[in-house]
Write an enzyme that holds these catalytic residues in place. Structure first.
Site, PDB file in Angstrom:
ATOM      1  N   GLU A 120       0.960  -1.364   0.114  1.00 21.14           N
ATOM      2  CA  GLU A 120      -0.027   0.066  -0.074  1.00 21.14           C
ATOM      3  C   GLU A 120       0.966   1.346   0.058  1.00 21.14           C
ATOM      4  OE1 GLU A 120      -2.742  -1.037  -1.041  1.00 21.14           O
ATOM      5  OE2 GLU A 120      -4.151  -0.362   0.274  1.00 21.14           O
ATOM      6  N   THR A 168      -6.454   6.511  -4.830  1.00 23.54           N
ATOM      7  CA  THR A 168      -6.346   6.692  -3.506  1.00 23.54           C
ATOM      8  C   THR A 168      -5.423   7.934  -2.880  1.00 23.54           C
ATOM      9  OG1 THR A 168      -6.720   4.502  -3.182  1.00 23.54           O
ATOM     10  CG2 THR A 168      -5.859   5.689  -1.311  1.00 23.54           C
TER      11      THR A 168
HETATM   12  N1  LIG Z   1      -1.668  -5.839  -7.776  1.00 20.28           N
HETATM   13  C1  LIG Z   1      -2.170  -4.481  -7.923  1.00 20.28           C
HETATM   14  N2  LIG Z   1      -3.676  -4.558  -8.040  1.00 20.28           N
HETATM   15  C2  LIG Z   1      -4.308  -3.289  -8.163  1.00 20.28           C
HETATM   16  N3  LIG Z   1      -3.829  -2.077  -8.261  1.00 20.28           N
HETATM   17  C3  LIG Z   1      -2.344  -2.023  -8.249  1.00 20.28           C
HETATM   18  C4  LIG Z   1      -1.492  -3.141  -8.050  1.00 20.28           C
HETATM   19  N4  LIG Z   1      -0.185  -2.989  -8.000  1.00 20.28           N
HETATM   20  C5  LIG Z   1      -0.219  -1.839  -8.208  1.00 20.28           C
HETATM   21  N5  LIG Z   1      -1.455  -1.131  -8.435  1.00 20.28           N
HETATM   22  C6  LIG Z   1      -1.681   0.421  -8.617  1.00 20.28           C
HETATM   23  O1  LIG Z   1      -2.330   0.811  -7.641  1.00 20.28           O
HETATM   24  C7  LIG Z   1      -3.359   1.760  -8.041  1.00 20.28           C
HETATM   25  C8  LIG Z   1      -4.615   1.301  -7.293  1.00 20.28           C
HETATM   26  O2  LIG Z   1      -4.626   1.567  -6.241  1.00 20.28           O
HETATM   27  P1  LIG Z   1      -5.409   2.568  -5.281  1.00 20.28           P
HETATM   28  O3  LIG Z   1      -5.665   3.893  -5.999  1.00 20.28           O
HETATM   29  O4  LIG Z   1      -4.948   2.689  -3.889  1.00 20.28           O
HETATM   30  O5  LIG Z   1      -6.822   1.644  -5.507  1.00 20.28           O
HETATM   31  P2  LIG Z   1      -7.591   0.453  -5.025  1.00 20.28           P
HETATM   32  O6  LIG Z   1      -8.249   1.096  -3.750  1.00 20.28           O
HETATM   33  O7  LIG Z   1      -8.171   0.223  -5.931  1.00 20.28           O
HETATM   34  O8  LIG Z   1      -6.394  -0.372  -4.622  1.00 20.28           O
HETATM   35  C9  LIG Z   1      -3.232   1.667  -9.339  1.00 20.28           C
HETATM   36  O9  LIG Z   1      -2.225   2.806  -9.961  1.00 20.28           O
HETATM   37  C10 LIG Z   1      -2.605   0.723  -9.663  1.00 20.28           C
HETATM   38  O10 LIG Z   1      -1.875   0.625 -11.129  1.00 20.28           O
HETATM   39  N1  LIG Z   2      -7.871   4.597   4.541  1.00 17.07           N
HETATM   40  C1  LIG Z   2      -7.562   4.724   2.927  1.00 17.07           C
HETATM   41  C2  LIG Z   2      -8.513   3.485   2.531  1.00 17.07           C
HETATM   42  C3  LIG Z   2      -8.319   3.815   1.008  1.00 17.07           C
HETATM   43  O1  LIG Z   2      -9.072   2.492   0.418  1.00 17.07           O
HETATM   44  P1  LIG Z   2      -9.160   2.101  -1.045  1.00 17.07           P
HETATM   45  O2  LIG Z   2      -9.913   0.871  -1.210  1.00 17.07           O
HETATM   46  O3  LIG Z   2      -9.890   3.317  -1.930  1.00 17.07           O
HETATM   47  O4  LIG Z   2      -7.756   2.049  -1.587  1.00 17.07           O
HETATM   48  C4  LIG Z   2      -8.024   6.131   2.397  1.00 17.07           C
HETATM   49  O5  LIG Z   2      -9.130   6.394   2.688  1.00 17.07           O
HETATM   50  O6  LIG Z   2      -7.255   6.884   1.769  1.00 17.07           O
END
Ligand SMILES: Nc1ncnc2c1ncn2[C@@H]1O[C@H](COP(=O)(O)OP(=O)(O)O)[C@@H](O)[C@H]1O
Ligand SMILES: N[C@@H](CCOP(=O)(O)O)C(=O)O
Length: 294
Positions: A120, A168
């Site tokens: 994360e 996020t």
């Molecule tokens: N294994 C993975 N699965 C999904 N997203 C990934 C992974 N590895 C890296 N990413 C990247 O993480 C980002 C998505 O994360 P985020 O914005 O936190 O959304 P989510 O809540 O769906 O995880 C995208 O840019 C994606 O390319």
């Molecule tokens: N606490 C984080 C949780 C993000 O969850 P996601 O499912 O949108 O990756 C935030 O609120 O930033």
């Protein structure tokens, strides 16, 4: 080869920003691993075109690095990225369980939380554990600096995902850096109500406890149609509605009898704004499941 099914999660639950999370019965990522001299990643499924296969950019690569467990890793994405259902966390949690078993590292699910949170950190800039904790442990989780508290829960929910994306990282930028004491007091009350509701599987208490006056108003402004979708879900019987994770997914808590009507009402409300969506009618469910023989 080892296979792990790691569930989607909904973090924050309104009043528990960066602390609360629940595992969902569906959707889920499926992770397959085999030992290899170097880590390589292949991805199929929902949103796979937008996810990097470079181990230095993928959450599963960060987990393999943290566990010193190089592997050929195949990810079948059931959880669409950037939808608010912990997509990157589901992959990280699944890889943590799979690689821990593949290399006999002997870490408990609780010990895998900070390992999976490394993934994360890679994508959102902070190692917030509120998605990986429920994906690893199941049920409702409270993740703090002191560790994770887990409660089994099985409440019905509807998670409605519009065909739009919110990163996020972007959604973290709109979170206020300070809050008025009265809003903090209000949020503590809702968080406590929600926690008691989870221990009783009580949709009314959990629904009330989703309210928060600090983070959700800023976050929901990033989601086209949010107010109309929230109103539609409440009119159809939801006991509470909030932004799922960082959005744009919207989470409704409810009684099982109202689930179908709520899902329809939420999709119709997005549709009225010209936005296609998909609704999962599911329950709070189990954590990552390991299939040791294939
Ligand atoms: N294994 C993975 N699965 C999904 N997203 C990934 C992974 N590895 C890296 N990413 C990247 O993480 C980002 C998505 O994360 P985020 O914005 O936190 O959304 P989510 O809540 O769906 O995880 C995208 O840019 C994606 O390319
Ligand atoms: N606490 C984080 C949780 C993000 O969850 P996601 O499912 O949108 O990756 C935030 O609120 O930033």
């Amino acid at each position: 080869m080892l296979t792990v099914r790691a569930p989607a999660t909904s973090a924050n639950l309104g009043s528990g920003f960066d602390v609360f999370g629940v595992a969902l019965g569906a959707p889920a990522d499926v992770i397959r691993v085999e030992r290899a001299p170097e880590t390589s990643i292949s991805i199929t499924g929902a949103g796979s075109n937008y996810i990097p296969t470079d181990p230095e950019k993928n959450t599963v690569g960060a987990v393999a690095e943290a566990l010193d467990a190089p592997a050929t890793i195949r990810i079948d994405k059931g959880v669409r990225p950037s939808s608010g259902l912990g997509s990157s966390a589901a992959s990280a949690a699944g890889a943590a369980v799979a690689l821990n078993a593949l290399y006999d590292r002997g870490l408990s699910r609780e010990e895998l939380v900070p390992v999976a949170a490394e993934g994360e950190a890679l994508v959102s800039g902070e190692a917030h554990p509120d998605n990986v904790a429920p994906s690893l442990l199941g049920g409702f989780t409270i993740a703090t600096d002191d560790g994770v508290t887990q409660v089994d829960a099985s409440l019905p929910v509807v998670a409605c995902l519009p065909e739009t994306s919110v990163s996020t990282r972007d959604a973290r930028d709109v979170v206020p850096k300070t809050a008025a004491l009265e809003d903090v007091v209000d949020t503590v009350g809702h968080a406590a109500t929600l926690t008691v509701g989870m221990t009783r599987d009580d949709p009314e208490l959990v629904g009330k406890g989703l309210n928060d006056a600090i983070v959700t108003p800023e976050r929901s402004a990033l989601i086209d149609g949010y107010d109309a979708v929230r109103e539609a879900a409440l009119e159809a019987g939801a006991t509470g509605v909030t932004v799922s994770g960082a959005g744009p997914g919207v989470l409704a808590v409810c009684y099982a009898a109202d689930q179908r009507a709520i899902a329809g009402a939420m999709m119709d409300a997005f549709d009225a704004e010209g936005i296609e969506s998909r609704a999962y009618q599911t329950t709070i469910g189990e954590g990552a499941r390991l299939y040791p023989n294939g």
